[in-house]
Design an enzyme around this catalytic site. Structure first.
Site, PDB file in Angstrom:
ATOM      1  N   ARG A  53     -28.059  18.983  -9.759  1.00  0.00           N
ATOM      2  CA  ARG A  53     -27.812  17.694 -10.964  1.00  0.00           C
ATOM      3  C   ARG A  53     -26.270  16.919 -10.414  1.00  0.00           C
ATOM      4  NH1 ARG A  53     -30.984  20.761 -12.793  1.00  0.00           N
ATOM      5  NH2 ARG A  53     -29.742  22.208 -11.641  1.00  0.00           N
ATOM      6  N   THR A  54     -25.317  17.834 -10.329  1.00  0.00           N
ATOM      7  CA  THR A  54     -24.024  17.035 -10.300  1.00  0.00           C
ATOM      8  C   THR A  54     -23.849  16.164  -8.977  1.00  0.00           C
ATOM      9  OG1 THR A  54     -23.071  19.179 -11.086  1.00  0.00           O
ATOM     10  CG2 THR A  54     -21.471  17.599 -10.415  1.00  0.00           C
ATOM     11  N   LYS A  82     -14.438  25.672  11.528  1.00  0.00           N
ATOM     12  CA  LYS A  82     -13.649  25.808  12.836  1.00  0.00           C
ATOM     13  C   LYS A  82     -12.117  26.348  12.465  1.00  0.00           C
ATOM     14  CE  LYS A  82     -15.812  21.871  14.772  1.00  0.00           C
ATOM     15  NZ  LYS A  82     -15.710  20.362  14.804  1.00  0.00           N
ATOM     16  N   ARG A 103     -16.734  20.094  -5.182  1.00  0.00           N
ATOM     17  CA  ARG A 103     -17.231  21.475  -6.057  1.00  0.00           C
ATOM     18  C   ARG A 103     -16.972  22.598  -4.887  1.00  0.00           C
ATOM     19  NH1 ARG A 103     -22.834  23.019  -8.732  1.00  0.00           N
ATOM     20  NH2 ARG A 103     -22.177  21.591 -10.337  1.00  0.00           N
ATOM     21  N   HIS A 131     -15.645  22.757 -15.539  1.00  0.00           N
ATOM     22  CA  HIS A 131     -16.739  21.817 -14.935  1.00  0.00           C
ATOM     23  C   HIS A 131     -16.473  20.568 -15.779  1.00  0.00           C
ATOM     24  CE1 HIS A 131     -20.091  20.038 -13.164  1.00  0.00           C
ATOM     25  NE2 HIS A 131     -20.834  21.050 -13.402  1.00  0.00           N
TER      26      HIS A 131
HETATM   27  N1   CP Z   1     -25.155  21.582 -14.329  1.00  0.00           N
HETATM   28  C1   CP Z   1     -25.065  21.679 -12.965  1.00  0.00           C
HETATM   29  O1   CP Z   1     -23.845  21.734 -12.581  1.00  0.00           O
HETATM   30  O2   CP Z   1     -26.151  21.617 -12.111  1.00  0.00           O
HETATM   31  P1   CP Z   1     -25.745  21.729 -10.737  1.00  0.00           P
HETATM   32  O3   CP Z   1     -25.307  23.135 -10.363  1.00  0.00           O
HETATM   33  O4   CP Z   1     -27.339  21.626 -10.147  1.00  0.00           O
HETATM   34  O5   CP Z   1     -24.900  20.682 -10.011  1.00  0.00           O
END
Ligand code: CP
Length: 355
Positions: A53-54, A82, A103, A131
């Site tokens: 999603r993100t 590396k 991320r 998040h």
């Molecule tokens: N909600 C969320 O962060 O989903 P993903 O881990 O799929 O990005």
């Protein structure tokens, strides 16, 4: 909006957050008006942890705004393998892109990246810490589906210890009037101390329960979460926690008719499939709101971002963070940043108490 990073939703004022939600609403209504809003701009997704999603909502958000995307979604294909460190990686990508979405599994990694990036950085999840763009998604969903962000009794269920979406959401919702929190989890997976301290600081009403059936009747919102297998020290510890809280249609018989059921997703087994057909279940809609919220966020963050330069940061303490998941442990060149809170020393990257 002044150019800056989004590491924690606290980086934006309530008014700015409201502007983003309002803009997301206008994009939903008039998408064509925004089809060229980011022409010529490049968004880099730097994902060292899996995501559906993100990552894809940020990518589609930028494409729908007329911009372009580049990125890393598998560290094995990047020069990290590396031995290149986070600082150099981000310095390089910041020279290619106009905005970075990042991320990693390390707590505080987006903050660390922001010290070196030549363009603004968005935290798309840093380990079990925060998040913020999921919270932006959640707030946008509640704003349009519930119609308010205050006077909500919100139940958060599942992995409240490692669930970064829970931490960011609570940090945001405490700021709206009269929100009450019901934390539904085992004692082992309850919220971290620093989140409890924030609830106290804002004078919020909150309670802890270990039974979803008991909690459900009073809730306006139920925020279900997955047990975060990847954050446990051992498989055995995970096995002990999984499958304890499962939302099914039987439990929903005791819920309000106007309950809103949210989940950041992915789901494993904590919501049964038949719940998807209940009109109170809005987690798939929530993921779509996430794309519009991120379109609005990208637009706002790119306003006035020409000539953006990171602020030089210096160590302010000799203390070292002991949290093995903190970015400063694996990237030891980072300046030590410590704040004093209620007589305790707190690491500014991961929010854990030092010493
Ligand atoms: N909600 C969320 O962060 O989903 P993903 O881990 O799929 O990005």
């Amino acid at each position: 909006m002044k150019a800056r990073n989004l590491i924690d939703l606290d980086d934006f004022s309530m008014e700015e957050l409201d502007e983003i939600v309002t803009l997301a609403g206008d994009i939903i209504k008039n998408p064509k008006n925004y089809a060229h809003a980011c022409d010529g701009k490049i968004l880099a997704t730097v994902f060292y942890e899996p995501s559906t999603r993100t990552q894809m909502s940020f990518q589609t958000a930028m494409l729908r705004l007329g911009g372009s995307i580049i990125g890393i979604d598998n560290p094995a294909g990047s020069s990290i393998t590396k031995g290149e460190n986070l600082k150099d990686t981000i310095k390089i990508i910041g020279g290619y892109a106009d905005i970075i979405v990042m991320r990693t599994a390390l707590e505080g990694a987006a903050k660390a990246g922001s010290i070196y990036s030549k363009c603004p950085i968005i935290n798309a999840g840093d380990g079990g810490h925060l998040h913020p763009t999921q919270t932006l998604t959640d707030v946008t969903t509640l704003s349009f589906e519930l119609g308010r962000l205050d006077n909500i009794t919100i139940g958060l269920c599942g992995d409240l210890k490692y669930g970064r979406t829970v931490h960011s959401l609570v940090k945001c919702m405490v700021k709206y009037k009269n929100n009450k929190f019901v934390f539904i989890s085992t004692p082992e997976l309850t919220i971290p101390d620093y989140i409890r301290e924030i609830l106290d600081e804002y004078g919020c009403e909150y309670s802890f329960v270990d039974n979803l059936n008991d909690a459900i009747p009073e809730l306006d919102v139920l925020y279900m979460t997955r047990i975060q297998r990847e954050r446990f020290e051992t498989q055995e510890a995970y096995e002990k926690q999984k499958g304890i809280f499962v939302l099914d249609t039987e439990k929903l018989k005791n819920a309000r008719s106007d309950l809103k059921i949210l989940h950041p997703l992915p789901r494993v087994d904590e919501i049964t499939d038949e719940v998807d057909y209940d009109p109170r279940a809005i987690y798939f809609k929530q993921a779509v709101y996430g794309m519009y919220a991120r379109m609005a966020l990208i637009m706002k963050m790119l306003e006035n971002s020409e000539g953006y330069e990171p602020t030089r940061v210096y160590s302010n303490s000799e203390l070292k963070c002991k949290n093995p998941k903190c970015v400063t442990v694996l990237e030891p060149y980072l300046p030590t940043l410590v704040i004093e809170k209620d007589g305790k020393h707190v690491c500014e990257y991961c929010d854990k108490t030092i010493g």
